[in-house]
Design a protein around this motif. Structure first.
Motif, PDB file in Angstrom:
ATOM      1  N   VAL A  31       0.857  -1.187   0.000  1.00 17.09           N
ATOM      2  CA  VAL A  31       0.000   0.000   0.000  1.00 17.09           C
ATOM      3  C   VAL A  31       0.892   1.235   0.000  1.00 17.09           C
ATOM      4  O   VAL A  31       1.830   1.331   0.796  1.00 17.09           O
ATOM      5  CB  VAL A  31      -0.928   0.022   1.235  1.00 17.09           C
ATOM      6  N   SER A  32       0.612   2.164  -0.886  1.00 19.75           N
ATOM      7  CA  SER A  32       1.369   3.410  -0.959  1.00 19.75           C
ATOM      8  C   SER A  32       0.450   4.591  -0.693  1.00 19.75           C
ATOM      9  O   SER A  32      -0.743   4.552  -1.005  1.00 19.75           O
ATOM     10  CB  SER A  32       2.013   3.573  -2.341  1.00 19.75           C
ATOM     11  N   GLY A  33       1.029   5.649  -0.110  1.00 18.46           N
ATOM     12  CA  GLY A  33       0.297   6.891   0.050  1.00 18.46           C
ATOM     13  C   GLY A  33      -0.788   6.863   1.101  1.00 18.46           C
ATOM     14  O   GLY A  33      -1.772   7.597   1.006  1.00 18.46           O
ATOM     15  N   ASP A  34      -0.638   6.022   2.125  1.00 17.64           N
ATOM     16  CA  ASP A  34      -1.639   5.947   3.180  1.00 17.64           C
ATOM     17  C   ASP A  34      -0.932   5.969   4.534  1.00 17.64           C
ATOM     18  O   ASP A  34       0.226   5.546   4.654  1.00 17.64           O
ATOM     19  CB  ASP A  34      -2.469   4.667   3.035  1.00 17.64           C
ATOM     20  N   GLU A  35      -1.635   6.445   5.535  1.00 20.03           N
ATOM     21  CA  GLU A  35      -1.087   6.459   6.894  1.00 20.03           C
ATOM     22  C   GLU A  35      -0.838   5.034   7.355  1.00 20.03           C
ATOM     23  O   GLU A  35      -1.556   4.112   6.982  1.00 20.03           O
ATOM     24  CB  GLU A  35      -2.084   7.176   7.812  1.00 20.03           C
ATOM     25  N   PHE A  36       0.192   4.853   8.196  1.00 18.03           N
ATOM     26  CA  PHE A  36       0.685   3.520   8.517  1.00 18.03           C
ATOM     27  C   PHE A  36      -0.400   2.598   9.073  1.00 18.03           C
ATOM     28  O   PHE A  36      -0.606   1.491   8.569  1.00 18.03           O
ATOM     29  CB  PHE A  36       1.852   3.621   9.511  1.00 18.03           C
ATOM     30  N   GLN A  37      -1.096   3.008  10.122  1.00 14.74           N
ATOM     31  CA  GLN A  37      -2.088   2.129  10.749  1.00 14.74           C
ATOM     32  C   GLN A  37      -3.218   1.782   9.781  1.00 14.74           C
ATOM     33  O   GLN A  37      -3.704   0.650   9.747  1.00 14.74           O
ATOM     34  CB  GLN A  37      -2.650   2.786  12.013  1.00 14.74           C
ATOM     35  N   SER A  38      -3.619   2.757   8.998  1.00 15.02           N
ATOM     36  CA  SER A  38      -4.662   2.507   8.001  1.00 15.02           C
ATOM     37  C   SER A  38      -4.180   1.527   6.943  1.00 15.02           C
ATOM     38  O   SER A  38      -4.924   0.644   6.498  1.00 15.02           O
ATOM     39  CB  SER A  38      -5.088   3.824   7.354  1.00 15.02           C
ATOM     40  N   ALA A  39      -2.910   1.682   6.547  1.00 15.76           N
ATOM     41  CA  ALA A  39      -2.343   0.789   5.542  1.00 15.76           C
ATOM     42  C   ALA A  39      -2.258  -0.641   6.070  1.00 15.76           C
ATOM     43  O   ALA A  39      -2.560  -1.598   5.350  1.00 15.76           O
ATOM     44  CB  ALA A  39      -0.958   1.280   5.123  1.00 15.76           C
ATOM     45  N   VAL A  40      -1.863  -0.791   7.332  1.00 21.05           N
ATOM     46  CA  VAL A  40      -1.772  -2.129   7.929  1.00 21.05           C
ATOM     47  C   VAL A  40      -3.145  -2.790   7.968  1.00 21.05           C
ATOM     48  O   VAL A  40      -3.300  -3.979   7.643  1.00 21.05           O
ATOM     49  CB  VAL A  40      -1.171  -2.057   9.347  1.00 21.05           C
ATOM     50  N   LYS A  41      -4.149  -2.025   8.355  1.00 26.19           N
ATOM     51  CA  LYS A  41      -5.514  -2.563   8.409  1.00 26.19           C
ATOM     52  C   LYS A  41      -5.971  -3.015   7.024  1.00 26.19           C
ATOM     53  O   LYS A  41      -6.598  -4.079   6.870  1.00 26.19           O
ATOM     54  CB  LYS A  41      -6.467  -1.507   8.959  1.00 26.19           C
ATOM     55  N   LEU A  42      -5.654  -2.211   6.025  1.00 23.46           N
ATOM     56  CA  LEU A  42      -6.027  -2.552   4.648  1.00 23.46           C
ATOM     57  C   LEU A  42      -5.303  -3.801   4.169  1.00 23.46           C
ATOM     58  O   LEU A  42      -5.904  -4.708   3.591  1.00 23.46           O
ATOM     59  CB  LEU A  42      -5.721  -1.370   3.740  1.00 23.46           C
ATOM     60  N   LEU A  43      -3.993  -3.865   4.423  1.00 24.07           N
ATOM     61  CA  LEU A  43      -3.211  -5.033   4.034  1.00 24.07           C
ATOM     62  C   LEU A  43      -3.754  -6.298   4.682  1.00 24.07           C
ATOM     63  O   LEU A  43      -3.923  -7.330   4.023  1.00 24.07           O
ATOM     64  CB  LEU A  43      -1.746  -4.852   4.443  1.00 24.07           C
ATOM     65  N   ARG A  44      -4.014  -6.204   5.974  1.00 21.53           N
ATOM     66  CA  ARG A  44      -4.472  -7.387   6.710  1.00 21.53           C
ATOM     67  C   ARG A  44      -5.817  -7.880   6.173  1.00 21.53           C
ATOM     68  O   ARG A  44      -6.016  -9.079   5.967  1.00 21.53           O
ATOM     69  CB  ARG A  44      -4.563  -7.063   8.198  1.00 21.53           C
ATOM     70  N   GLY A  45      -6.720  -6.944   5.938  1.00 21.85           N
ATOM     71  CA  GLY A  45      -8.025  -7.324   5.419  1.00 21.85           C
ATOM     72  C   GLY A  45      -7.940  -7.964   4.048  1.00 21.85           C
ATOM     73  O   GLY A  45      -8.577  -8.981   3.778  1.00 21.85           O
ATOM     74  N   PHE A  46      -7.119  -7.375   3.179  1.00 26.24           N
ATOM     75  CA  PHE A  46      -6.994  -7.903   1.823  1.00 26.24           C
ATOM     76  C   PHE A  46      -6.296  -9.257   1.814  1.00 26.24           C
ATOM     77  O   PHE A  46      -6.723 -10.194   1.127  1.00 26.24           O
ATOM     78  CB  PHE A  46      -6.234  -6.909   0.945  1.00 26.24           C
ATOM     79  N   ASN A  47      -5.218  -9.378   2.600  1.00 23.27           N
ATOM     80  CA  ASN A  47      -4.484 -10.642   2.625  1.00 23.27           C
ATOM     81  C   ASN A  47      -5.323 -11.781   3.202  1.00 23.27           C
ATOM     82  O   ASN A  47      -5.276 -12.915   2.709  1.00 23.27           O
ATOM     83  CB  ASN A  47      -3.193 -10.485   3.437  1.00 23.27           C
ATOM     84  N   MET A  48      -6.084 -11.500   4.239  1.00 26.24           N
ATOM     85  CA  MET A  48      -6.917 -12.541   4.830  1.00 26.24           C
ATOM     86  C   MET A  48      -8.063 -12.910   3.884  1.00 26.24           C
ATOM     87  O   MET A  48      -8.509 -14.054   3.862  1.00 26.24           O
ATOM     88  CB  MET A  48      -7.421 -12.100   6.204  1.00 26.24           C
ATOM     89  N   TYR A  49      -8.517 -11.927   3.099  1.00 26.09           N
ATOM     90  CA  TYR A  49      -9.506 -12.220   2.065  1.00 26.09           C
ATOM     91  C   TYR A  49      -8.923 -13.199   1.051  1.00 26.09           C
ATOM     92  O   TYR A  49      -9.572 -14.174   0.648  1.00 26.09           O
ATOM     93  CB  TYR A  49      -9.934 -10.929   1.393  1.00 26.09           C
ATOM     94  N   GLN A  50      -7.672 -12.956   0.628  1.00 29.34           N
ATOM     95  CA  GLN A  50      -7.002 -13.897  -0.278  1.00 29.34           C
ATOM     96  C   GLN A  50      -6.944 -15.294   0.322  1.00 29.34           C
ATOM     97  O   GLN A  50      -7.211 -16.294  -0.354  1.00 29.34           O
ATOM     98  CB  GLN A  50      -5.558 -13.450  -0.540  1.00 29.34           C
ATOM     99  N   LEU A  51      -6.576 -15.354   1.606  1.00 25.12           N
ATOM    100  CA  LEU A  51      -6.333 -16.636   2.255  1.00 25.12           C
ATOM    101  C   LEU A  51      -7.599 -17.450   2.454  1.00 25.12           C
ATOM    102  O   LEU A  51      -7.634 -18.650   2.158  1.00 25.12           O
ATOM    103  CB  LEU A  51      -5.646 -16.395   3.610  1.00 25.12           C
TER     104      LEU A  51
END
Length: 218
Positions: A176-196
């Motif tokens: 994730v680029s151009g986003d605040e750190f905590q928001s980016a982590v939340k987004l990454l986690r949600g997307f990755n767990m969706y993949q899984l």
């Protein structure tokens, strides 16, 4: 098999030599003898899951490595000091393709090595470390939250935030680029767990708007 196609777990322990390690694995398996170590293989008898292992001498850099990789799990000084007391290191390596099932199987094998005296686990293929108690807590139940064990999703260089370790589950990491750190982590986690857990099919794109993808997912 090339290392990038493996799951690699690092487990420091109190074993004086290879023979002591093999005995400890057998003793921890009593009376069921579920796990055995022989030659270069640790095997789980009931499932026939087998993992290669490398037995190594004490590593003077192990304390530093666990301290750095343990930041996400807030490993305390007592844990790091215990890691510093290790006499040897076992590297447990997957033989099967990287999948969620392989990850769960090797995670349970690592839990057995902790019961055989292991002092902690560092997931080499994610850069994430756990105390012995943390690893056992995550693997003792019927459901193993394997994402939390195998993926580090809070890596940042100041401008981008990305995950590391999804390959352990046979999947792509995300950034994730151009986003605040905590928001980016939340987004990454949600997307990755969706993949899984949803196993979606993605089509090739040159550039994906991750925020829009997240909104579409939820």
């Amino acid at each position: 098999m090339e290392d990038e196609k493996r799951i690699i777990l690092c487990i420091p322990g109190p074993w004086e030599d290879r023979s002591a390690f093999v005995r400890a694995v057998a003793e921890a398996s009593m009376p069921s003898a579920d796990y055995v170590a022989a030659g270069m293989i640790v095997m789980h008898g009931p499932s026939k899951a087998a993992f290669e292992f490398d037995f190594c001498d004490r590593d003077e850099d192990m304390t530093r490595a666990f301290a750095g990789a343990g930041l996400a799990n807030k490993l305390g000084k007592d844990v790091i000091d215990k890691i510093g007391s290790h006499k040897s290191v076992v590297y447990l390596l997957s033989r099967a393709l990287q999948t969620k099932e392989t990850s769960i199987s090797i995670a349970k094998a690592a839990a057995h090595l902790i019961q055989a005296g292991g002092l902690g686990v560092k997931v080499e293929t994610a850069g994430k470390a756990f105390s012995a108690d943390q690893w056992l807590e995550e693997t003792n139940g019927g459901f193993v939250e394997i994402y939390g064990l195998m993926v580090l999703d809070s890596v940042s260089d100041g401008t981008t935030t990305y995950s590391c370790g999804m390959r352990n589950l046979g999947l792509w990491d995300s950034i994730v680029s151009g986003d605040e750190f905590q928001s980016a982590v939340k987004l990454l986690r949600g997307f990755n767990m969706y993949q899984l857990y949803e196993s979606p099919s993605f089509w090739p794109v040159r550039r994906l708007d991750w925020k829009q993808a997240h909104r579409d997912i939820v």
